[in-house]
Write a protein that holds these residues in place. Structure first.
Motif, PDB file in Angstrom:
ATOM      1  N   THR A  66       1.012  -0.865   0.184  1.00 60.70           N
ATOM      2  CA  THR A  66       0.138   0.253   0.013  1.00 60.70           C
ATOM      3  C   THR A  66       0.773   1.466   0.130  1.00 60.70           C
ATOM      4  OG1 THR A  66      -1.741  -1.442   1.276  1.00 60.70           O
ATOM      5  CG2 THR A  66      -2.259   1.516   0.839  1.00 60.70           C
ATOM      6  N   THR A  68       0.926   5.692  -0.380  1.00 64.75           N
ATOM      7  CA  THR A  68       0.618   7.233  -0.247  1.00 64.75           C
ATOM      8  C   THR A  68       0.418   7.886  -1.771  1.00 64.75           C
ATOM      9  OG1 THR A  68       0.288   6.912   2.005  1.00 64.75           O
ATOM     10  CG2 THR A  68      -0.223   8.866   0.663  1.00 64.75           C
ATOM     11  N   ARG A  69      -0.399   8.253  -2.664  1.00 60.62           N
ATOM     12  CA  ARG A  69      -0.248   8.831  -3.590  1.00 60.62           C
ATOM     13  C   ARG A  69      -1.070  10.394  -3.808  1.00 60.62           C
ATOM     14  NH1 ARG A  69      -1.570   4.634  -8.380  1.00 60.62           N
ATOM     15  NH2 ARG A  69      -3.398   4.726  -8.071  1.00 60.62           N
ATOM     16  N   PRO A  70      -0.926  11.153  -4.402  1.00 59.97           N
ATOM     17  CA  PRO A  70      -1.910  12.714  -4.487  1.00 59.97           C
ATOM     18  C   PRO A  70      -2.673  12.047  -5.196  1.00 59.97           C
ATOM     19  CG  PRO A  70       0.715  12.943  -5.411  1.00 59.97           C
ATOM     20  CD  PRO A  70       0.366  11.617  -5.244  1.00 59.97           C
ATOM     21  N   GLY A  71      -4.014  12.468  -4.887  1.00 63.80           N
ATOM     22  CA  GLY A  71      -5.285  11.982  -5.668  1.00 63.80           C
ATOM     23  C   GLY A  71      -6.120  13.372  -5.979  1.00 63.80           C
ATOM     24  N   LYS A  72      -7.237  13.092  -6.521  1.00 62.48           N
ATOM     25  CA  LYS A  72      -8.102  14.323  -6.409  1.00 62.48           C
ATOM     26  C   LYS A  72      -7.935  15.515  -5.318  1.00 62.48           C
ATOM     27  CE  LYS A  72     -11.832  11.922  -9.256  1.00 62.48           C
ATOM     28  NZ  LYS A  72     -13.297  12.145  -8.929  1.00 62.48           N
ATOM     29  N   LYS A  75      -5.275  15.882  -2.897  1.00 66.75           N
ATOM     30  CA  LYS A  75      -5.495  15.344  -1.580  1.00 66.75           C
ATOM     31  C   LYS A  75      -4.218  13.982  -1.727  1.00 66.75           C
ATOM     32  CE  LYS A  75      -8.850  13.059   1.435  1.00 66.75           C
ATOM     33  NZ  LYS A  75     -10.197  12.936   2.234  1.00 66.75           N
ATOM     34  N   MET A  76      -3.402  13.265  -0.783  1.00 72.14           N
ATOM     35  CA  MET A  76      -2.633  12.114  -0.721  1.00 72.14           C
ATOM     36  C   MET A  76      -3.451  10.768  -0.271  1.00 72.14           C
ATOM     37  SD  MET A  76      -0.121  12.906  -1.579  1.00 72.14           S
ATOM     38  CE  MET A  76       1.010  11.829  -1.128  1.00 72.14           C
ATOM     39  N   GLU A  77      -3.781  10.333  -1.244  1.00 77.44           N
ATOM     40  CA  GLU A  77      -4.786   9.022  -1.151  1.00 77.44           C
ATOM     41  C   GLU A  77      -4.040   7.334  -1.195  1.00 77.44           C
ATOM     42  OE1 GLU A  77      -7.542   9.236  -4.130  1.00 77.44           O
ATOM     43  OE2 GLU A  77      -8.198  10.180  -3.772  1.00 77.44           O
ATOM     44  N   LYS A  78      -4.700   6.516  -0.356  1.00 77.98           N
ATOM     45  CA  LYS A  78      -4.010   5.101  -0.198  1.00 77.98           C
ATOM     46  C   LYS A  78      -4.084   4.509  -0.952  1.00 77.98           C
ATOM     47  CE  LYS A  78      -2.917   4.949   4.959  1.00 77.98           C
ATOM     48  NZ  LYS A  78      -3.101   3.557   5.441  1.00 77.98           N
ATOM     49  N   HIS A  79      -3.137   3.788  -1.755  1.00 76.56           N
ATOM     50  CA  HIS A  79      -3.427   2.825  -3.578  1.00 76.56           C
ATOM     51  C   HIS A  79      -2.481   1.711  -2.728  1.00 76.56           C
ATOM     52  CE1 HIS A  79      -3.482   1.013  -7.238  1.00 76.56           C
ATOM     53  NE2 HIS A  79      -2.032   1.453  -7.254  1.00 76.56           N
ATOM     54  N   GLU A  80      -3.620  -0.065  -3.388  1.00 76.09           N
ATOM     55  CA  GLU A  80      -2.901  -0.929  -2.903  1.00 76.09           C
ATOM     56  C   GLU A  80      -2.564  -1.193  -4.729  1.00 76.09           C
ATOM     57  OE1 GLU A  80      -5.052  -4.826  -1.784  1.00 76.09           O
ATOM     58  OE2 GLU A  80      -4.617  -3.770   0.022  1.00 76.09           O
TER      59      GLU A  80
END
Length: 150
Positions: A66, A68-72, A75-80
């Motif tokens: 998992t 963390t990367r920038p989202g919309k 905002k930082m979002e978790k990605h698996e």
């Protein structure tokens, strides 16, 4: 012997053959999570031996995959990374072969056991093994049977 006596004897024998159902506590105390199963690998013409993984171990592997990367809106979002998760699940649950074996890792020039699975197996083989490991770990299609009345 009359017909009523025969019917009574049959019902009595039938009642004695029913095994006593364990309580949930007895079942948990009398079992182990150490479950293993052979899986035939067609391309390699051999069996791999896999084991079930606990929820704790699966969560640990998920955390490793998992990021963390920038989202919309920034905002930082978790990605698996599900591909990486499948590789780690296979590396962790395969007893035979052992993907952490130095000779095997050296042969495939792998940096880690997960990397070794990716280099030694085809993508579909990793997916199939990962699926079988998850089934063995209790994630089969319908692990809960409805309680039947009567």
């Amino acid at each position: 012997m009359t017909e009523n006596t025969a019917e009574f004897e049959y019902k009595e024998v039938q009642a004695q053959e029913k095994p006593k159902k364990k309580s949930a506590l007895e079942a948990l105390l009398g079992t182990s999570t150490d479950i293993q199963k052979p899986v035939y690998m067609k391309r390699l013409e051999t069996d791999f031996v896999i084991k079930a993984l606990t929820g704790e171990k699966i969560n640990e592997l998920r955390e490793q995959c998992t990021y963390t990367r920038p989202g919309k809106g920034g905002k930082m979002e978790k990605h698996e990374n599900t591909d990486e998760l499948g590789q780690l699940i296979v590396a962790e649950a395969c007893i035979e072969p052992d993907f952490s074996n130095p000779e095997l890792m050296n042969h495939y020039r792998a940096e880690s056991p997960g990397d070794c699975t990716q280099k030694a197996l085809l993508f579909g083989e990793i997916a199939m093994l990962s699926s079988k490991i998850m089934d063995l770990s209790g994630f089969e299609d319908d692990p809960i049977e409805e309680v039947k009345n009567g």
